[in-house]
Write an enzyme that holds these catalytic residues in place. Structure first.
Site, PDB file in Angstrom:
ATOM      1  NE  ARG A  80     -35.914  -3.746  -2.264  1.00 12.50           N
ATOM      2  CZ  ARG A  80     -36.565  -4.538  -1.466  1.00 12.50           C
ATOM      3  NH1 ARG A  80     -37.641  -3.928  -0.570  1.00 12.50           N
ATOM      4  NH2 ARG A  80     -36.461  -5.840  -1.144  1.00 12.50           N
ATOM      5  CE  LYS A 183     -33.013  -7.318   0.729  1.00  8.51           C
ATOM      6  NZ  LYS A 183     -33.318  -7.012   2.215  1.00  8.51           N
ATOM      7  CD  GLU A 219     -36.192  -0.776   7.769  1.00  9.49           C
ATOM      8  OE1 GLU A 219     -37.416  -0.590   7.925  1.00  9.49           O
ATOM      9  OE2 GLU A 219     -35.747  -0.672   6.626  1.00  9.49           O
TER      10      GLU A 219
HETATM   11  N1  PLP Z   1     -36.239  -3.383   5.597  1.00  3.15           N
HETATM   12  C1  PLP Z   1     -35.201  -4.131   5.809  1.00  3.15           C
HETATM   13  C2  PLP Z   1     -33.948  -3.586   6.293  1.00  3.15           C
HETATM   14  C3  PLP Z   1     -34.862  -5.426   4.914  1.00  3.15           C
HETATM   15  O1  PLP Z   1     -33.905  -5.962   4.850  1.00  3.15           O
HETATM   16  C4  PLP Z   1     -36.313  -6.020   4.397  1.00  3.15           C
HETATM   17  C5  PLP Z   1     -36.154  -7.075   3.490  1.00  3.15           C
HETATM   18  O2  PLP Z   1     -35.983  -6.901   2.435  1.00  3.15           O
HETATM   19  C6  PLP Z   1     -37.536  -5.025   4.429  1.00  3.15           C
HETATM   20  C7  PLP Z   1     -37.452  -4.035   5.013  1.00  3.15           C
HETATM   21  C8  PLP Z   1     -38.602  -5.512   3.734  1.00  3.15           C
HETATM   22  O3  PLP Z   1     -38.674  -5.452   2.623  1.00  3.15           O
HETATM   23  P1  PLP Z   1     -39.405  -6.318   1.304  1.00  3.15           P
HETATM   24  O4  PLP Z   1     -40.954  -6.387   1.829  1.00  3.15           O
HETATM   25  O5  PLP Z   1     -39.066  -5.553   0.107  1.00  3.15           O
HETATM   26  O6  PLP Z   1     -38.714  -7.635   1.598  1.00  3.15           O
HETATM   27  C1  COI Z   2     -35.808 -10.187   3.377  1.00  2.42           C
HETATM   28  O1  COI Z   2     -36.984  -9.951   3.967  1.00  2.42           O
HETATM   29  O2  COI Z   2     -35.744 -10.585   2.405  1.00  2.42           O
HETATM   30  C2  COI Z   2     -34.587  -9.853   4.064  1.00  2.42           C
HETATM   31  O3  COI Z   2     -33.697  -9.336   3.288  1.00  2.42           O
HETATM   32  C3  COI Z   2     -34.562  -9.896   5.455  1.00  2.42           C
HETATM   33  C4  COI Z   2     -33.127 -10.404   5.818  1.00  2.42           C
HETATM   34  C5  COI Z   2     -32.943 -11.831   5.735  1.00  2.42           C
HETATM   35  C6  COI Z   2     -31.900  -9.492   5.349  1.00  2.42           C
END
Ligand code: PLP
Ligand code: COI
Length: 339
Positions: A80, A183, A219
């Site tokens: 990612r 991200k 989101e």
């Molecule tokens: N959506 C957003 C905007 C996020 O910042 C995160 C965190 O990383 C997620 C979703 C969840 O992603 P993940 O499960 O890969 O941490």
């Molecule tokens: C995560 O879940 O790792 C995130 O990035 C959420 C937040 C701390 C930005």
């Protein structure tokens, strides 16, 4: 050092001993360096400061019941970060370099990995920034990749207890064909006003709607949204949400539990048909949602009527945590052991 109160850690910055860094110059990545400094020095015209050439990742390491440390789905985060780099024209970090940097940062700070059973974990934050100076709008020629870590508690202070969310229509975090699927820092800057207002109004987070029509759930602040209807796990299909690795994992676990998984548009009105709802992500893990308040219509959607997480959220949470902590077999090969 032996005074860390693991059980009461917030989700926040925690100083540890070392971080690792790597620099991209003349078209190639240099060697990994270990640093004890919390500071970085860069050119005042660095593109990360002016034009948003910045991407980060978030993942966690856990101490298992067997005392071993496991990192969850590291390669997914590496991939990612490559997509994020591509999206804002930064140098991509090769997957082996990403893995080496993460493992090194964790190993150098092993004493900060919370022990099993304390409800805490080691949060791992990789960061990629454009450090080359430019004044015209163009990608930098130089980049810095770094990884720092720190022990954290739950993202929402409620932990696995249900949270309240606020639907917003007057802000978007990302455009339909913008940067929502990667991200990058700009998405988080764009979410601050709505997020802080939600906190001020007594909610854990805001729930964004699709930017084009404001008809569908998008989101859930810093996490993905999911709803449970009978035996079906439903999560938004959108061009402006981050493809959550936690959500992808939960979809697989739901299928293994005999559930159906649907990735599709979720009209706001459908919120009234869900038995359970939740937000999921690395930081949020699973945060069951007890209430969603639509600040424009004043409509309230209520879940977990007894104040507790519903049965499906609980089962998914237990399965996910079980794999992360080595209590359940890691049949998918999601964990990297830190030896
Ligand atoms: N959506 C957003 C905007 C996020 O910042 C995160 C965190 O990383 C997620 C979703 C969840 O992603 P993940 O499960 O890969 O941490
Ligand atoms: C995560 O879940 O790792 C995130 O990035 C959420 C937040 C701390 C930005």
């Amino acid at each position: 050092m032996n005074t860390i109160d693991w059980k009461n850690l917030p989700f926040g910055y925690f100083k540890t001993d070392y971080n690792v860094r790597c620099y991209y110059k003349n078209g190639q990545w240099g060697p990994l360096e270990v640093s004890e400094s919390e500071m970085i020095t860069m050119h005042m015209a660095a593109t990360c400061l002016h034009y948003g050439q910045e991407a980060f990742e978030g993942m966690k390491a856990f101490t298992g019941a067997d005392g071993k440390v496991r990192i969850f789905r590291m390669v997914e985060n590496a991939k990612r970060m490559q997509r994020s780099a591509h999206g804002v024209m930064m140098a991509e970090v090769p997957i082996p370099l990403f893995e080496e940097a993460v493992l090194k940062a964790v190993k150098l700070n092993l004493k900060y990995v919370p022990p099993y059973g304390e409800g805490a974990s080691l949060y791992i934050r990789p960061l990629l920034i454009g450090t080359g100076g430019e004044v015209g709008v163009k990608p930098a020629k130089e980049y810095m990749f770094m990884v720092f870590v720190g022990p954290v508690g739950p993202y929402f202070k409620e932990g696995f207890n249900p949270v309240k969310m606020q639907i917003v229509r007057d802000y978007d975090r990302a455009a339909p064909l913008g940067t929502g699927t990667i991200k990058v820092g700009g998405n988080y800057a764009a979410s601050l006003l709505a997020g802080e207002r939600a906190h001020h109004d007594g909610f854990s987070s805001c729930l964004f709607l699709d930017a084009r029509e404001k008809k569908y759930i998008d989101e859930a602040g810093p996490a993905n949204f999911f709803g449970i209807k009978g035996e079906t796990y439903i999560t938004p299909d959108s061009t402006s949400i981050l493809p959550s690795i936690t959500n992808k994992s939960l979809c697989e676990l739901a299928v293994e539990m005999g559930m159906k998984v649907e990735r599709r548009h979720i009209p706001v009105e459908e919120l009234s048909e869900f038995d359970e709802a939740g937000a999921c992500g690395t930081a949020a893990v699973i945060s069951p949602i007890c209430q969603i308040h639509d600040r424009d219509t004043n409509k309230i959607y209520q879940y977990c009527k007894d104040g507790k997480a519903g049965p499906v959220c609980t089962k998914l949470y237990e399965r996910l945590k079980g794999i992360q902590q080595g209590l359940l077999p890691d049949t998918h090969g999601w964990n990297t052991m830190v030896e």
